[in-house]
Design a protein around this motif. Structure first.
Motif: not given
Ligand SMILES: Nc1ncnc2c1ncn2[C@@H]1O[C@H](COP(=O)(O)OP(=O)(O)OP(=O)(O)O)[C@@H](O)[C@H]1O
Length: 315
Positions: A114, A131, A150, A152-155, A313
């Motif tokens: 980020y 990714a 990575p 999926g869409t998360e880290w 989270r």
């Protein structure tokens, strides 16, 4: 409105912030770990100070702490400072619903995907791939090593103890430094050299003289001492080798990042040093490393941002 308390606890500095519902970090304060007997005392001092400046600290029900040691069970004991505490006890004492405690470099690693271009400075060439794993190394009181992978869409952030791997010299000067340290310590880790104390040890090995880390850096920066300059150059070169090892181990084709409190203090000397050349200097894998960009993190409180992402989270 509720506030979350965030902390990044190193061996020397304890950085605190409050995060409001809109995600902004407020009331950022850096306290000296040595000035407080326990982490709980430092938290009290911080929250009292923030309350005096008008923060509604009684609304804090969730807290996230990034701390410089492995976090394996309820009892947390710092590697480079004497603080230790029970997570469950601290949560009860502070009347918190959630108290997340994570390794500081795992939190810092979580901030990497980020970071905006203005929050990092590139050293050398290379282009990151999207990714893919990103690596992290950071000299401070100790040497933190981590990364994100990575999923999926998360880290997912890694929480290893890579600063304690064995130091491997890459030339005769470094061999002589290792030889001196073998006589003083059984195991010579990368952290033994790549830390504030490590800078002082390299200086002693190269010059035979004792000097403090901050004095070595300022004498290297103002050009008043050739030994200090050699010391900083040697430190940066060794950091390049160890960063290259981390990048190879993780397959960090998403980029390799440098954090921690020491390297930003070297100013222009870092970019002028052999860091990047030594990062790439890995025989047949030199071309692979030349394609990986290296970045110095310039954002001031990246681990606070990382622990905020992890806390958002957490249940
Ligand atoms: N000007 C300087 N040049 C080099 N080293 C310095 C300088 N000033 C302080 N240091 C060293 O930096 C170290 C503190 O690093 P940092 O600011 O990253 O703290 P920290 O977050 O508490 O450390 P860590 O997270 O590694 O436990 C100390 O070892 C100190 O000797």
């Amino acid at each position: 409105m509720s506030l979350r308390m965030l902390a990044d606890i190193g061996g020397t500095n304890a950085r605190f912030a409050l995060q409001s519902d809109d995600g902004q970090l407020e009331h950022i304060e850096v306290l000296s770990c040595a000035a407080h007997a326990t982490l709980g005392d430092a938290m009290t001092a911080y929250l009292e100070g923030a309350a005096r400046r008008g923060a509604e600290v009684q609304s804090v029900r969730r807290a996230g702490i990034a701390i410089a040691n492995p976090v394996e069970d309820d009892l947390v004991s710092m590697t480079n400072h004497h603080w230790s505490f029970s997570i469950s006890k601290l949560r009860t004492e502070r009347a918190l619903d959630t108290l997340l405690v994570v390794n500081d470099f795992a939190a810092l690693a979580m901030s990497l995907p980020y970071l905006a271009p203005s929050q990092r400075t590139r050293i050398g060439g290379g282009v990151e791939l999207a990714a893919r794993p990103m690596g992290l190394i950071g000299p401070g009181t100790g040497l933190g090593v981590s990364g994100v992978i990575p999923a999926g869409t998360e880290w997912i952030a890694l929480a290893g103890e890579g600063g304690h791997v064995s130091f491997a010299p890459a030339n005769r000067e470094e061999y002589a430094i290792l030889d001196m340290l073998w006589n003083e310590y059984g195991h010579v880790s990368a952290e033994r050299l790549l830390s504030g104390r490590g800078l002082e040890l390299i200086h002693r090995a190269l010059s035979g003289k004792q000097a403090g880390a901050a004095d070595i850096t300022s004498a290297a920066l103002d050009g008043s001492c050739a030994d200090a300059r050699r010391t900083v150059d040697s430190f940066c070169a060794i950091l390049g080798s160890v960063a290259g090892n981390v990048a190879l181990t993780l397959g960090a084709t998403g980029g390799m990042y440098i954090g921690g409190g020491i390297v930003p203090r070297f100013g222009a000397l870092f970019a002028q040093s052999a860091f990047r050349q030594r990062f790439e200097d890995k025989g047949r894998l030199g071309g692979y490393l030349a394609r990986i960009p290296t970045y110095l993190i310039t954002e001031q409180y990246p681990a606070l941002r990382g622990v905020a992402a992890m806390l958002s989270r957490a249940h």
